[in-house]
Design a protein around this motif. Structure first.
Motif, PDB file in Angstrom:
ATOM      1  N   GLU A 196      58.344  39.299  75.601  1.00  0.00           N
ATOM      2  CA  GLU A 196      57.793  40.593  75.188  1.00  0.00           C
ATOM      3  C   GLU A 196      58.367  41.737  76.016  1.00  0.00           C
ATOM      4  O   GLU A 196      58.673  42.816  75.494  1.00  0.00           O
ATOM      5  N   ARG A 197      58.536  41.514  77.302  1.00  0.00           N
ATOM      6  CA  ARG A 197      59.123  42.566  78.147  1.00  0.00           C
ATOM      7  C   ARG A 197      60.570  42.853  77.749  1.00  0.00           C
ATOM      8  O   ARG A 197      61.000  44.001  77.717  1.00  0.00           O
ATOM      9  N   ALA A 198      61.321  41.767  77.462  1.00  0.00           N
ATOM     10  CA  ALA A 198      62.718  41.945  77.071  1.00  0.00           C
ATOM     11  C   ALA A 198      62.827  42.728  75.759  1.00  0.00           C
ATOM     12  O   ALA A 198      63.680  43.613  75.618  1.00  0.00           O
ATOM     13  N   LYS A 199      61.954  42.415  74.799  1.00  0.00           N
ATOM     14  CA  LYS A 199      61.980  43.132  73.530  1.00  0.00           C
ATOM     15  C   LYS A 199      61.675  44.607  73.721  1.00  0.00           C
ATOM     16  O   LYS A 199      62.304  45.479  73.113  1.00  0.00           O
ATOM     17  N   THR A 200      60.694  44.894  74.574  1.00  0.00           N
ATOM     18  CA  THR A 200      60.333  46.288  74.827  1.00  0.00           C
ATOM     19  C   THR A 200      61.497  47.049  75.456  1.00  0.00           C
ATOM     20  O   THR A 200      61.817  48.180  75.067  1.00  0.00           O
ATOM     21  N   LEU A 201      62.136  46.430  76.440  1.00  0.00           N
ATOM     22  CA  LEU A 201      63.269  47.076  77.108  1.00  0.00           C
ATOM     23  C   LEU A 201      64.442  47.270  76.138  1.00  0.00           C
ATOM     24  O   LEU A 201      65.108  48.315  76.162  1.00  0.00           O
ATOM     25  N   GLU A 203      36.368  28.459  89.562  1.00  0.00           N
ATOM     26  CA  GLU A 203      37.605  28.089  88.878  1.00  0.00           C
ATOM     27  C   GLU A 203      38.797  28.373  89.776  1.00  0.00           C
ATOM     28  O   GLU A 203      38.765  29.296  90.595  1.00  0.00           O
ATOM     29  N   ASN A 204      39.835  27.587  89.627  1.00  0.00           N
ATOM     30  CA  ASN A 204      41.098  27.832  90.312  1.00  0.00           C
ATOM     31  C   ASN A 204      42.066  28.507  89.356  1.00  0.00           C
ATOM     32  O   ASN A 204      42.091  28.215  88.160  1.00  0.00           O
ATOM     33  N   VAL A 205      42.877  29.417  89.887  1.00  0.00           N
ATOM     34  CA  VAL A 205      43.867  30.135  89.099  1.00  0.00           C
ATOM     35  C   VAL A 205      45.251  29.569  89.408  1.00  0.00           C
ATOM     36  O   VAL A 205      45.612  29.400  90.576  1.00  0.00           O
ATOM     37  N   TYR A 206      46.010  29.279  88.365  1.00  0.00           N
ATOM     38  CA  TYR A 206      47.364  28.753  88.509  1.00  0.00           C
ATOM     39  C   TYR A 206      48.331  29.768  87.908  1.00  0.00           C
ATOM     40  O   TYR A 206      48.217  30.126  86.736  1.00  0.00           O
ATOM     41  N   ARG A 207      49.276  30.239  88.711  1.00  0.00           N
ATOM     42  CA  ARG A 207      50.209  31.267  88.272  1.00  0.00           C
ATOM     43  C   ARG A 207      51.642  30.742  88.285  1.00  0.00           C
ATOM     44  O   ARG A 207      52.033  30.008  89.182  1.00  0.00           O
ATOM     45  N   VAL A 208      52.418  31.164  87.275  1.00  0.00           N
ATOM     46  CA  VAL A 208      53.826  30.801  87.176  1.00  0.00           C
ATOM     47  C   VAL A 208      54.625  32.063  86.875  1.00  0.00           C
ATOM     48  O   VAL A 208      54.189  32.915  86.095  1.00  0.00           O
ATOM     49  N   GLU A 209      55.784  32.179  87.512  1.00  0.00           N
ATOM     50  CA  GLU A 209      56.687  33.303  87.270  1.00  0.00           C
ATOM     51  C   GLU A 209      58.024  32.761  86.798  1.00  0.00           C
ATOM     52  O   GLU A 209      58.544  31.794  87.377  1.00  0.00           O
ATOM     53  N   VAL A 210      58.571  33.352  85.754  1.00  0.00           N
ATOM     54  CA  VAL A 210      59.870  32.922  85.241  1.00  0.00           C
ATOM     55  C   VAL A 210      60.817  34.114  85.177  1.00  0.00           C
ATOM     56  O   VAL A 210      60.396  35.248  84.948  1.00  0.00           O
ATOM     57  N   SER A 211      62.090  33.831  85.398  1.00  0.00           N
ATOM     58  CA  SER A 211      63.145  34.828  85.232  1.00  0.00           C
ATOM     59  C   SER A 211      63.996  34.392  84.050  1.00  0.00           C
ATOM     60  O   SER A 211      64.503  33.262  84.032  1.00  0.00           O
ATOM     61  N   VAL A 212      64.136  35.271  83.053  1.00  0.00           N
ATOM     62  CA  VAL A 212      64.855  34.926  81.818  1.00  0.00           C
ATOM     63  C   VAL A 212      66.026  35.899  81.632  1.00  0.00           C
ATOM     64  O   VAL A 212      65.844  37.121  81.735  1.00  0.00           O
ATOM     65  N   THR A 213      67.203  35.334  81.363  1.00  0.00           N
ATOM     66  CA  THR A 213      68.396  36.149  81.130  1.00  0.00           C
ATOM     67  C   THR A 213      68.767  36.072  79.652  1.00  0.00           C
ATOM     68  O   THR A 213      68.883  34.983  79.077  1.00  0.00           O
ATOM     69  N   PHE A 214      68.931  37.242  79.035  1.00  0.00           N
ATOM     70  CA  PHE A 214      69.300  37.339  77.618  1.00  0.00           C
ATOM     71  C   PHE A 214      70.700  37.946  77.516  1.00  0.00           C
ATOM     72  O   PHE A 214      71.064  38.873  78.264  1.00  0.00           O
ATOM     73  N   ALA A 215      71.479  37.426  76.547  1.00  0.00           N
ATOM     74  CA  ALA A 215      72.722  38.097  76.193  1.00  0.00           C
ATOM     75  C   ALA A 215      72.386  39.313  75.345  1.00  0.00           C
ATOM     76  O   ALA A 215      71.318  39.384  74.720  1.00  0.00           O
ATOM     77  N   ILE A 216      73.264  40.282  75.344  1.00  0.00           N
ATOM     78  CA  ILE A 216      73.077  41.481  74.511  1.00  0.00           C
ATOM     79  C   ILE A 216      74.124  41.460  73.414  1.00  0.00           C
ATOM     80  O   ILE A 216      75.331  41.416  73.690  1.00  0.00           O
ATOM     81  N   ASP A 217      73.676  41.456  72.171  1.00  0.00           N
ATOM     82  CA  ASP A 217      74.613  41.462  71.039  1.00  0.00           C
ATOM     83  C   ASP A 217      75.256  42.824  70.922  1.00  0.00           C
ATOM     84  O   ASP A 217      74.590  43.882  71.023  1.00  0.00           O
ATOM     85  N   ARG A 218      76.539  42.813  70.708  1.00  0.00           N
ATOM     86  CA  ARG A 218      77.277  44.065  70.552  1.00  0.00           C
ATOM     87  C   ARG A 218      77.092  44.611  69.144  1.00  0.00           C
ATOM     88  O   ARG A 218      76.927  43.888  68.207  1.00  0.00           O
TER      89      ARG A 218
END
Length: 240
Positions: A173-178, A225-240
């Motif tokens: 969702e962040r990538a689409k917004t950007l 309750e315990n909170v479990y957090r995950v962080e991911v880094s995603v790289t997208f190509a940009i179509d010309r």
């Protein structure tokens, strides 16, 4: 007479010209970070119980401590705690000194007055509703330090997977917004990396020096309750 170059030299020069590396433009891409979290009610607790005893000699202090801790361990087993869920975490024997001063306030040589022995036991409790009663029993049998409680889950596979999915969704969702804001078109995902940001179980602390209460009333304990957090880094190509 006009000079001529050998054919081999001309050919070598031609090959050298073609051997120059071709500079290519870097592939356009966009890198975003996504975060996801999920919660789960714990199904086990880890208790830290300590017995501290003092005496004039190390032998006397150790004997008194061992007697009290043996009673605590026996009681834990009687309540259904398995051998594998009981583990001695530390044992210390320390001399106790006093530092007297004379009438002029000058410090004198330290004086040995006795020994202190502390034995700490880790107890894994797989029935959360028994934690309060176990604490009460341990204190009545001689536990007078510690009382730290960590709540956790025996199997975190499902909750971490859910957090992971939410992190990837957040990154998308962040990538689409950007991309929309920049007027570009997202291509395929070329790389994904993950950082596990699982929130460690928050320890609950009993009193530093615990005293048995006159009435056999279980210690009130809430697992929450315990909170479990995950962080991911995603790289997208940009179509010309």
């Amino acid at each position: 007479m006009r000079a001529t170059l050998p054919l081999a030299f001309l050919m070598l020069g031609s090959v050298s010209a073609y051997a120059q590396p071709v500079q290519t433009a870097p592939t356009p891409q966009i890198v975003v970070t996504g975060e996801g979290e999920a919660t789960a009610r714990p199904d086990l607790a880890m208790l830290s119980l300590s017995v501290m005893r003092e005496a004039k000699t190390a032998r006397e202090a150790l004997d008194a401590n061992s007697s009290a801790m043996a009673a605590v361990i026996s009681a834990m087993k009687a309540e259904g705690i398995a051998d594998a869920d009981l583990q001695t975490s530390s044992l210390s024997i320390e001399p106790r000194y006093v530092y007297p001063a004379n009438k002029d306030g000058e410090q004198q040589e330290p004086k040995l007055v006795g020994y202190q022995v502390t034995n700490s036991l880790g107890v894994r409790v797989r029935q959360i509703d028994k934690v309060g009663a176990l604490l009460d029993k341990a204190v009545s049998l001689g536990v007078n330090q510690g009382g730290q409680i960590n709540f956790d889950s025996a199997d975190t596979t499902k909750v971490v997977s859910e957090a992971r999915k939410r992190a990837v969704q957040d990154a998308m969702e962040r990538a689409k917004t950007l991309a929309e804001a920049a007027g570009i078109k997202l291509g395929q995902v070329t790389e994904i990396s993950e950082s596990n940001l699982r929130q460690p179980p928050v320890p609950m602390m009993m009193a530093k020096s615990m005293e048995a209460r006159p009435a056999p009333q279980a210690v009130p304990v809430e697992a929450g309750e315990n909170v479990y957090r995950v962080e991911v880094s995603v790289t997208f190509a940009i179509d010309r």
